[in-house]
Design an enzyme around this catalytic site. Structure first.
Site, mmCIF file in Angstrom:
data_model
loop_
_atom_site.group_PDB
_atom_site.id
_atom_site.type_symbol
_atom_site.label_atom_id
_atom_site.label_comp_id
_atom_site.label_asym_id
_atom_site.label_seq_id
_atom_site.Cartn_x
_atom_site.Cartn_y
_atom_site.Cartn_z
ATOM 1 N N ASP A 1 0.856 -1.181 0.000
ATOM 2 C CA ASP A 1 0.000 0.000 0.000
ATOM 3 C C ASP A 1 0.896 1.236 0.000
ATOM 4 O O ASP A 1 1.974 1.209 -0.590
ATOM 5 C CB ASP A 1 -0.954 -0.033 1.198
ATOM 6 N N HIS B 1 2.059 2.019 -3.276
ATOM 7 C CA HIS B 1 1.218 3.039 -3.895
ATOM 8 C C HIS B 1 1.863 4.414 -3.894
ATOM 9 O O HIS B 1 1.222 5.395 -4.251
ATOM 10 C CB HIS B 1 -0.130 3.115 -3.170
#
Length: 283
Positions: free
Chosen positions: A198, A221
């Protein structure tokens, strides 16, 4: 006066990676926290593995300056059914709260054992390592692996400096943010490697004066601000500076995430010499 140094083995920790050493860690902390010296050292020795359940270290102690010297390996319970906690911080594995003058350092690592939790879809809010309601905190040298959810959470804190960290989880691991910052001020993240499933770094509402420098991010991310403005709330993130960051195999470089609909979002940020960078606003 020399600092008071107390090793968890003195309190009965076994360090074989299988025996539950939670109570020994609690006993060692009680001794350090109640010692009549200006500074204390809580020591986790090199070459041993310590299985521990959720722990909370409260900085309202007699020593004003505390050092956690973590050179060994801390291991979380593998199975969700074996998670035991009667504490108010049961959503975190290891919590540090109410400190003013805290050093967490060493060559050790924290193994969150998140694999089974990801497979079962039950990571919930189980944060690996949390700094809450504290100030003047320095974190350096540690490795964090396979946290159930966020690896490190910094909340309602100020003057926190984190450097030389190695944070890693598989690229398909859910919600495993490397470092999450919320309602905090004067936070520095420097000279660290963050590889997760993430956000490498996530910055939430109420945070300002965030300095990110010399970060290797990816996979993951990227660096994210938000999400902001849920249900039309006014939310603020100010003075975010990113310097000399490198992104490899990330979905984004630096992005701002906002909720759809009517919202008031206030942002102030700076970028300097960011490598392989692109930013997008998600609304």
């Amino acid at each position: 006066m020399e600092p008071f140094v107390y090793d968890v083995n003195f309190a009965g920790a076994i360090g074989d990676g299988e025996s539950d050493d939670t109570q020994a860690f609690k006993n060692a902390w009680n001794i350090v926290c109640s010692s009549h010296v200006p500074s204390g050292v809580f020591r986790v020795p090199y070459g041993q593995k310590f299985l521990v359940q959720p722990l909370t270290f409260n900085g309202e102690c007699r020593p004003k300056n505390i050092t956690f010297q973590i050179d060994g390996i801390l291991i979380a319970p593998t199975d969700p059914s074996s998670w035991k906690c009667n504490d108010t911080n049961c959503n975190n594995w290891i919590t540090f709260q109410h400190f003013d003058g805290l050093i967490i350092q060493g060559t050790g690592s924290l193994h969150g054992q998140g694999q089974k939790w990801w497979q079962m879809g039950c990571m919930h809010n189980k944060v690996g390592f949390a700094i809450l309601d504290s100030k003047n905190v320095h974190i350096s040298g540690l490795t964090s692996m396979d946290s159930r959810k966020w690896h490190i959470s910094i909340e309602r804190s100020s003057s926190v400096h984190a450097s030389k960290l190695n944070i890693k989880a598989p690229k398909d691991s859910p919600n495993t943010d490397g470092i999450r910052i919320q309602h905090s001020t004067n936070i520095t993240i420097a000279s660290s490697i963050i590889k997760t499933g993430d956000d490498c770094i996530g910055i939430g509402d109420g945070s300002k004066y965030i300095n990110i420098n010399r970060i290797l991010c990816g996979p993951g991310h990227g660096i994210s601000i938000g999400s902001l403005g849920e249900n039309g709330r006014r939310e603020t993130v100010e003075y975010v500076t990113v310097r000399r960051a490198s992104f490899y195999s990330t979905e984004n470089g630096v992005r701002i995430k906002t909720w759809q609909g009517r919202q008031t979002v206030k942002l102030r940020w700076n970028f300097h010499a960011v490598n392989q960078f692109h930013a997008k606003i998600s609304a």
